[in-house]
Each structure stands twice: as structure tokens, then as C-alpha cells.
Scaffold this motif. Structure first.
Motif: not given
Length: 327
Positions: A257-266
Motif C-alpha cells: 500500500q505504501k509503494g511496494s516497499l522493502r523491509l529487512t531486520r539485519p
């Protein structure tokens, strides 16, 4: 004669009051290990997470992930370190809050003569964190824009300088005007006082409504959700800490919904689990410091016996830059 060392140990989780100083036996290193005599120890939020139980440890357990000192003895099979050599590290297992310890050698790094023990103990965990954020998590190039929360903290001040040295525009946040000034002095292009300004609105104003390419967030619960609104479409959210508490569960549909965002928790410890990668990360960090592209700010120091007050200051966000413990 048995060698002993003052060591900070917890027997239960809780507040700073659970930290105890104990005399512990320190033996000879086994295969793949070294014994190191610490000259300075680093303080980091991961230590707080382990003390509080957010990151569980088998108890009792010594604390501390980062230190610098001199190698006293080398176990069989260790070839990159020698007796009498200066060294520094940020690695598991916890136990760096100590005068001396025996530990695995693979992630212990030879320390250049030009870098003091005090500086090294303040920068290994934080500096290698910045190294992986800028070089190993998502592609970043000159001209990209990054939102960095807690920009006046130990990791943040290194990140401000690192970004400037590589032509990356860093927009910081901090909790006071003084901390914002400090971040900008260290290379942040902008710094937003989140107590007096709406950081989302300000980021969009700074970026002409486009948003930033990447958010780097060690704060966690307090900043995570609104940080997503600071990203441009296809932007990357890097959540690498929980200073304000863990991030609540997320419906991944929000990212679409917010723009095909990517997320990671390294985590740093995934990156340095490969010894050759760990040593390469340390060399890049040492190069930044030796080349004067990055200056390490040691703004607080406490005797090892005063470790509880060091934790209190860190948790109350009363610190800037890095903090060291003197064993």
C-alpha cells in the motif's frame, strides 16, 4: 597462580541493579581461542537488551560484546593473531565487560597502532554496523538519500560521517536541538528534532515530496510505522534495533500500500559470522578512521565498577557518541 579478572555478570534479568562485579577465573585458551587483556570495553544497546531479557541468555552470564586490548595467549590453530599483539572485537559470546577473558579468535581483529584502545573499544560494534548498513544491506550510491534515526548516538555520529564521505545525503533525527547540531556538525545534511517537529512532514519537505531511498532505524517501536511514510516507492526500510521497544507485528500488505516497499531486520552478527567477512569489515572501518573520514566520539566513560550507572545513562538517552568502560 590462578589468573582472575573482574567481570560483570547477571544472575537474573532486570534493570541495571542486576549487574554484579565478580572475580572470575580466566584460564588458558583452547584450540581456536585467545586470551585477551582488555584496556577498554564498549557499551551498546544490545547489552541492555540482554540484561533486560529482551534477548535471552542462559544465566548466569557475563555481559558485553565489544572491547580492545592486548593478546596474552594464543590457542592452537590461531594464525592471524599473536601474543603481545594489539586487537579489538565486537562479537559473541557476551563477556567483554571484564579485565580479561578467553574467547573465540575468529572475530578478533588485529588493531593498527594508529588507533587507540579507547577509540577501538568505542567503535567496533557501532562502526561495523555502519559498514554493513551502507555496504551490505541494500545498494547505495552517491546522491542517494537516507533517513537515520538517533543520528547523535554512537552509531549515528559514525553514520553521519560515513554518509558524507561517500556522497550520500543523510537526514538525521534526534531529541534535542543540541543533538541535532552535533549530527549536522558530523556530516548530516539535515537533522530533525522529533520532539518539536513532525519528522514525516519534514522529510517530505526536504525531499520535495519524494521521500528517501532508505530508512535506517535502531529506535524500533516509536519510529517504525511513521518511517514507512518517509520512503519513496520501492524504498528500503532497515530496522536494526529496538531502543524504544520491539516493533509490533506487521501486516506485510502495508508495504504494498505504501509503494511496494522493502523491509529487512539485519544484525551485525549474521554478517561477521564469516571470519573473512568480519576481518574485511574491520579493515574498511579502520581505513575510514585512519583516513580521518570518520572520527570516533567517546563522550562518556565509566569505571567498570560503575557499569550500572552507564546503563542508566544509555537507557535514559542522556549519552551522545560512544561510551566506554575502563576495566
Amino acid at each position: 597462580m590462578q589468573l582472575t579478572a573482574k567481570t560483570v555478570v547477571i544472575h537474573e534479568t532486570g534493570g541495571p541493579e542486576v549487574l554484579r562485579i565478580e572475580e572470575r577465573h580466566v584460564g588458558d585458551p583452547g584450540p581456536g581461542e585467545v586470551r585477551i587483556r582488555h584496556q577498554a570495553c564498549g557499551l551498546n544497546f544490545i547489552d541492555v537488551y540482554q540484561r533486560s531479557g529482551l534477548y535471552p541468555l542462559a544465566l548466569p552470564h557475563a555481559l558485553g560484546m565489544e572491547a580492545a586490548g592486548v593478546i596474552e595467549a594464543v590457542g592452537e590453530g590461531v594464525t592471524h593473531l599473536s601474543q603481545g599483539q594489539r586487537a579489538a572485537y565486537a562479537s559473541a559470546p557476551p563477556g567483554a565487560y571484564a579485565q580479561a577473558r578467553v574467547m573465540p579468535a575468529a572475530q578478533v581483529c588485529p588493531l593498527p597502532e594508529s588507533i587507540s584502545f579507547r577509540t577501538a573499544a568505542a567503535m567496533m560494534l557501532k562502526g561495523m554496523t555502519v559498514e554493513y548498513l551502507f555496504h551490505r544491506t541494500t545498494p547505495l550510491k552517491r546522491g542517494d538519500t537516507v533517513l537515520f534515526h538517533a543520528a547523535a548516538g554512537g552509531v549515528g555520529l559514525i553514520a553521519c560521517q560515513w554518509a558524507k564521505s561517500e556522497g550520500i545525503t543523510l537526514v538525521g533525527t534526534a531529541g534535542t536541538d543540541e543533538k541535532c547540531s552535533l549530527a549536522q556538525f558530523n556530516g548530516a545534511a539535515h537533522c530533525i528534532n522529533y520532539r518539536t517537529e513532525d519528522f514525516v512532514a519534514r522529510v517530505l519537505e526536504i525531499t520535495d515530496g519524494k521521500g528517501v531511498d532508505v530508512v535506517m532505524d535502531s529506535v524500533g517501536a516509536d519510529t517504525f510505522e511513521r518511517s514507512l511514510d518517509c520512503l519513496k516507492p520501492l524504498g528500503m526500510m532497515i530496522s536494526f534495533g529496538n531502543a524504544s521497544g520491539p516493533v509490533p507485528p506487521l501486516d506485510i500488505g502495508v508495504l504494498a500500500q505504501k509503494g511496494s516497499l522493502r523491509l529487512t531486520r539485519p544484525t551485525l552478527f549474521t554478517h561477521i559470522s564469516d571470519p573473512s567477512v568480519c576481518q574485511a569489515m574491520a579493515r574498511r572501518l579502520f581505513g575510514k578512521v585512519e583516513g580521518k573520514e570518520v572520527k570516533i566520539h567517546v563522550d562518556q566513560q565509566f569505571p567498570l565498577e560503575d557499569v550500572a550507572n552507564a546503563h542508566r545513562a544509555l537507557e535514559a538517552r542522556q549519552t551522545t557518541g560512544s561510551t566506554i568502560l575502563e576495566p
